[in-house]
Design a protein around this motif. Structure first.
Motif, short mmCIF file in Angstrom:
data_model
loop_
_atom_site.label_atom_id
_atom_site.label_comp_id
_atom_site.label_asym_id
_atom_site.label_seq_id
_atom_site.Cartn_x
_atom_site.Cartn_y
_atom_site.Cartn_z
N PHE A 175 -22.67 76.37 -39.94
CA PHE A 175 -21.78 75.47 -40.15
C PHE A 175 -21.00 74.83 -39.00
CE2 PHE A 175 -22.44 77.63 -44.02
CZ PHE A 175 -22.15 76.66 -45.18
N ASP A 176 -21.26 73.45 -38.79
CA ASP A 176 -20.40 72.98 -37.40
C ASP A 176 -18.95 72.73 -37.74
OD1 ASP A 176 -22.72 73.22 -36.11
OD2 ASP A 176 -23.12 71.38 -35.89
N SER A 177 -18.25 72.91 -36.84
CA SER A 177 -16.76 72.44 -36.72
C SER A 177 -16.44 71.87 -35.55
CB SER A 177 -15.69 73.54 -37.17
OG SER A 177 -14.44 72.58 -37.31
N THR A 178 -16.04 70.58 -35.45
CA THR A 178 -15.92 69.90 -34.19
C THR A 178 -14.39 69.21 -34.08
OG1 THR A 178 -17.83 68.72 -34.31
CG2 THR A 178 -16.39 67.89 -32.65
N THR A 221 -17.19 71.80 -30.33
CA THR A 221 -18.24 72.16 -31.54
C THR A 221 -18.44 73.69 -31.73
OG1 THR A 221 -19.35 69.99 -31.48
CG2 THR A 221 -20.00 71.52 -32.80
N ARG A 231 -20.29 76.29 -33.97
CA ARG A 231 -21.22 76.74 -35.21
C ARG A 231 -21.41 78.37 -35.57
NH1 ARG A 231 -27.11 74.16 -34.71
NH2 ARG A 231 -25.94 72.22 -35.22
N SER A 240 -15.54 78.58 -38.63
CA SER A 240 -15.93 77.52 -37.77
C SER A 240 -14.83 76.78 -37.49
CB SER A 240 -17.03 76.50 -37.92
OG SER A 240 -18.35 77.13 -38.02
N GLU A 270 -16.57 71.70 -42.86
CA GLU A 270 -17.61 71.05 -43.73
C GLU A 270 -18.24 71.71 -44.88
OE1 GLU A 270 -19.20 68.27 -42.39
OE2 GLU A 270 -17.98 68.39 -40.81
N TYR A 281 -21.39 71.43 -46.19
CA TYR A 281 -22.68 71.58 -46.14
C TYR A 281 -23.16 72.01 -44.87
CZ TYR A 281 -22.42 68.61 -50.33
OH TYR A 281 -22.25 68.07 -51.52
N SER A 298 -25.08 72.57 -41.30
CA SER A 298 -25.76 71.75 -40.35
C SER A 298 -27.31 72.39 -39.96
CB SER A 298 -24.97 71.73 -39.16
OG SER A 298 -24.68 72.91 -38.53
N SER A 299 -27.36 73.56 -40.16
CA SER A 299 -28.66 74.03 -40.06
C SER A 299 -28.94 75.19 -40.95
CB SER A 299 -28.97 74.56 -38.52
OG SER A 299 -28.07 75.63 -38.14
N SER A 305 -32.23 72.65 -41.26
CA SER A 305 -32.40 71.69 -42.00
C SER A 305 -33.86 71.69 -42.76
CB SER A 305 -32.65 70.37 -41.05
OG SER A 305 -32.97 69.16 -41.84
#
Length: 237
Positions: A54-57, A129, A131, A138, A171, A173, A175-176, A178
């Motif tokens: 999961f990404d967090s920016t 960012t 991940r 994250s 997030e 969902y 991010s990877s 995919s």
């Protein structure tokens, strides 16, 4: 004489794409299983094996001590901000505090691998960012870096202040990986492997099977042909 014919045939063997496509159609029983195996393995990896990330920016804005007006000098030095932030944030002193905020759930090296620092071109905005395997982690790591940036990095880098434009996002969902993208990659990989196999069969096939082969590769004219009955003869009793 036969050896000379074979040598001439092998030397004149060139790639004919029409023949190659026809061979690919005839060898569908090789191509289809390869494609299916690649797609199935990719789907299994994406859904059952790979760890969702999961990404967090978060976004920071750097305010220069000398002036708060953006000028050409700021833009000329802004390209160095990304490397500076990456080095400073990756320092053990900063990451130890981040690790403490998460209850030492991750070690320093793992945290360093989670973090990516980037900068939109010609801006003093820093994007951080993170991940990690959990969306909450994250966001917490990104928020911790923002807080530490305001407290410590101002003095280290000589800026007036660092403003938080946006804290880390949470997030829903991953991010990877995919699944769709991995299936596309698997399809391309299967197509390449199939093409290599078909091309290898085509180039290594030195049999003269038709009268066209005789005329094309041996420069001989066919006077007559004898049909071959492929049916199995019935035994005589």
């Amino acid at each position: 004489m036969s050896e000379k014919f074979i040598s001439d045939f092998e030397n004149k063997k060139t790639v004919n794409f029409a023949e190659l496509m026809l061979l690919a159609i005839k060898r569908w029983f090789i191509i289809v299983p390869i494609m299916v195996v690649c797609l199935v393995l990719s789907f299994i990896y994406s859904t059952l094996i790979a760890t969702p990330m999961f990404d967090s920016t978060a976004k920071l804005y750097v305010v220069n001590k000398e002036t708060q007006v953006v000028n050409s000098v700021d833009f000329s030095i802004s390209t160095y901000l990304t490397n500076d932030f990456t080095e400073i944030i990756g320092d053990m002193v900063v990451l130890e505090e981040v690790a403490n905020d998460l209850g030492n759930k991750y070690d320093i090296d793992t945290l360093k691998g989670f973090i990516t620092v980037s900068q939109p071109e010609n801006t003093r905005i820093i994007e951080i960012t993170v991940r990690s395997p959990k969306a909450e982690d994250s966001k917490q790591i990104a928020d911790s870096i923002c807080r530490i940036s305001q407290d410590k990095l101002v003095d280290v880098m000589g800026f007036d202040r660092i403003n938080i434009i946006r804290n880390g996002s949470l997030e829903k969902y991953p991010s990877s990986p995919s699944t769709v993208l991995n299936l596309i990659y698997a399809f391309i990989f299967g197509a390449i492997v199939s093409a290599i196999i078909v091309l290898t069969i085509y180039l290594t096939d030195n049999k003269i099977s038709t009268k066209q082969d005789v005329e094309k590769y041996l420069n001989l004219s066919v006077l007559a042909s004898i049909p071959y009955n492929q049916g199995k003869q019935k035994p005589k009793y």
